[in-house]
Design an enzyme around this catalytic site. Structure first.
Site, mmCIF file in Angstrom:
data_model
loop_
_atom_site.group_PDB
_atom_site.id
_atom_site.type_symbol
_atom_site.label_atom_id
_atom_site.label_comp_id
_atom_site.label_asym_id
_atom_site.label_seq_id
_atom_site.Cartn_x
_atom_site.Cartn_y
_atom_site.Cartn_z
ATOM 1 C CG ASP A 191 -1.587 -1.260 1.499
ATOM 2 O OD1 ASP A 191 -1.635 -2.103 0.585
ATOM 3 O OD2 ASP A 191 -2.091 -1.435 2.620
ATOM 4 C CD GLU A 426 1.449 -5.707 9.717
ATOM 5 O OE1 GLU A 426 1.426 -5.292 10.904
ATOM 6 O OE2 GLU A 426 0.780 -5.196 8.803
HETATM 7 C C1 9WN Z 1 -5.326 -2.377 3.730
HETATM 8 C C2 9WN Z 1 -3.857 -7.322 5.797
HETATM 9 C C3 9WN Z 1 -3.410 -6.232 4.846
HETATM 10 C C4 9WN Z 1 -2.439 -6.759 3.771
HETATM 11 C C5 9WN Z 1 -1.811 -5.623 2.969
HETATM 12 C C6 9WN Z 1 -1.182 -4.643 3.943
HETATM 13 C C7 9WN Z 1 -2.246 -4.114 4.910
HETATM 14 C C8 9WN Z 1 -4.408 -2.905 4.843
HETATM 15 C C9 9WN Z 1 -4.101 -1.787 5.832
HETATM 16 O O1 9WN Z 1 -2.793 -5.193 5.635
HETATM 17 O O2 9WN Z 1 -3.227 -3.405 4.179
HETATM 18 O O3 9WN Z 1 -5.721 -3.438 2.905
HETATM 19 O O4 9WN Z 1 -5.022 -1.456 6.620
HETATM 20 O O5 9WN Z 1 -3.003 -1.227 5.818
HETATM 21 O O6 9WN Z 1 -0.563 -3.584 3.276
HETATM 22 O O7 9WN Z 1 -0.852 -6.156 2.095
HETATM 23 O O8 9WN Z 1 -3.148 -7.604 2.910
HETATM 24 O O9 9WN Z 1 -2.753 -8.007 6.297
#
Ligand code: 9WN
Length: 461
Positions: A191, A426
């Site tokens: 992201d 994470e």
């Molecule tokens: C938005 C869940 C997700 C991953 C993504 C990571 C993060 C979310 C956030 O968490 O994204 O989708 O709230 O930041 O960037 O890769 O799937 O683990």
């Protein structure tokens, strides 16, 4: 016996080295405890605190881990995700658990309002997608634990995987050149990558917009590690624009503020066709069309996203027509394409082995998410420097696919040592190896298990 140093599951941001040694069996137990702790009736939450729902590409990686422990859960995980597939074939990036309060995650189900959209499932979901790594994961999980039960589950999943590909290769081919476009940085899975800085900067938004909302991520994680308020305002603005058109994909080029062809997303798209060819053969369907589509996507990826002057792959911003300049780890991921031409394989190996990423037969730390030598490299901030297990796992599969077992061993060993030292975090500080973000993260546990229990030099499935 291999001995690793690990912290107990659930501890936070523990510096590397500040731990008691554990053997391989304890490491498997840690991964199992992490996945068990995040299991939620028919899916696995990425993290109990930060991400209390089901995420699309997380479920794909997690299914690979379950295949080692409880194959039934691998198939339940993928099936529950695809139960939320939209009528047009899109697999939503979040499937919301109705038992969890709307305020537990921002943006929650009320914000997305999927129930008001024709073709959306009964369960509340987001309207975006994530990299289509599901066919790859399903095939990998099947190869890890083949059985009659698994073959039947794979057979039921196959038409849904095909529909997912059809959505991405038709409605999302905004550039008309055979690649899928992402309509939001969240669709990339990376992201906050510097790869999105230029296209995102062109999205009109003001941080003040966020006064109307409450970010939940900075309740559970350090604000200095997360995207800024201005980034979030832009994320909200892009979703608001897409939602206003009921998440339709026609005429996106004329009206949507963020449209990018991403190397990882499209590498996953091509690798999915190769995996579907294997799956088709296994269940008695025709693999031919999948092979042809895989070859077409690989060719389009090389034509559109490979830059011979930098020797790496870059995202293409469809709003400007230009490749975005940052050299991020996204540029290495086309290695997962089994038919990537030798010239690009060689270029990726050079880029990966440079001081920017540090791939070697003996390497202290896994690949960072961004070029270590770049002025905007940030070792603590989300996707702007830290190491992530899923990206390293994908590159490692690519190394095996392209006959680089020694580099795959080097990378795999650094991945296992990282998680063994810091726990199933994470993400990780790319230099010190300290665990960051959620301390009990599902895909880290799943891919640790897969890497740990595999014969490191073996050719890929
Ligand atoms: C938005 C869940 C997700 C991953 C993504 C990571 C993060 C979310 C956030 O968490 O994204 O989708 O709230 O930041 O960037 O890769 O799937 O683990």
């Amino acid at each position: 016996m291999v001995r690793w140093a690990v912290t107990p599951a659930g501890s936070d941001t523990t510096p590397a080295g500040d731990t008691a040694p554990r053997d391989q069996g304890s490491l498997v137990a840690l991964a199992r405890a992490t996945l068990d702790g995040n299991w939620e009736h028919d899916h696995t939450v990425p993290s109990r605190t930060l991400y209390p729902h089901q995420w699309s590409w997380d479920s794909a990686f997690v299914a690979i881990g379950w295949a080692h422990l409880r194959p039934d859960r691998a198939w339940t995980e993928l099936t529950s995700l695809f139960d939320a597939q939209w009528r047009d074939g899109r697999v939503p990036h979040i499937v919301f658990n109705p038992a969890v309060a709307d305020s537990a995650y921002f943006p929650g189900p009320r914000f997305w309002a999927s129930a008001t959209v024709e073709g959306a499932p009964a369960t509340a979901t987001s309207g975006l997608v994530q990299p289509p790594v599901h066919a790859l994961a399903a095939w990998h999980a099947y190869r890890r634990a083949p059985s009659e039960y698994a073959r039947a589950a794979l057979g039921r999943l196959y038409p849904r995987l095909v529909a997912q590909q059809r959505y991405l290769t038709t409605r999302r081919d905004v550039g008309g050149a055979g690649l899928a476009s992402i309509v939001h940085p969240w669709e990339s899975g990376l992201d906050n990558s510097p790869a999105w800085d230029d296209p995102l900067a062109a999205v009109p938004a003001e941080a003040a917009v966020l006064r109307a909302y409450r970010r939940r991520d900075i309740v559970h994680a350090a604000a200095a590690h997360r995207p800024t308020d201005l980034d979030y305002a832009r994320y909200v603005a892009i979703v608001t624009a897409y939602r206003a058109a009921n998440y339709r994909d026609d005429d996106l080029i004329d009206r949507h503020p963020f449209l990018v062809e991403c190397p990882l997303f499209n590498a996953a798209l091509g690798a999915a066709e190769s995996a579907l060819a294997h799956i088709a053969e296994e269940i008695g369907a025709d693999p031919g069309p999948h092979r042809q589509r895989a070859a077409r996507i690989t060719t389009a990826l090389v034509d559109r996203l490979y830059d011979p002057t930098t020797g790496t792959f870059h995202p293409r911003d469809l709003r400007t027509g230009r490749l975005t300049p940052a050299r991020t780890v996204l540029g290495l991921t086309p290695l997962i394409l089994p038919d990537l031409p030798p010239r690009q394989v060689e270029a990726i190996l050079v880029e990966a082995g440079s001081p920017r990423f540090g791939l070697a037969e003996r390497m202290a730390r896994p690949l960072p998410s961004h070029d270590r030598t770049a002025a905007d490299f940030e070792p603590l901030r989300y996707w702007r420097g830290p190491s992530w297990m899923n990206i390293n796992w994908l590159v490692r599969r690519g190394l095996l696919a392209h006959g680089q077992p020694r580099l795959a061993v080097g990378l795999g060993t650094s991945m296992v040592e990282l998680a063994a030292t810091a726990g199933c975090h994470e993400y990780f500080h790319p230099d010190t190896g300290a665990g960051l973000g959620s301390p009990a993260f599902s895909w880290t546990a799943a891919l640790l298990l897969d890497t740990l229990t595999e014969d490191q030099g073996r050719a890929p499935c």
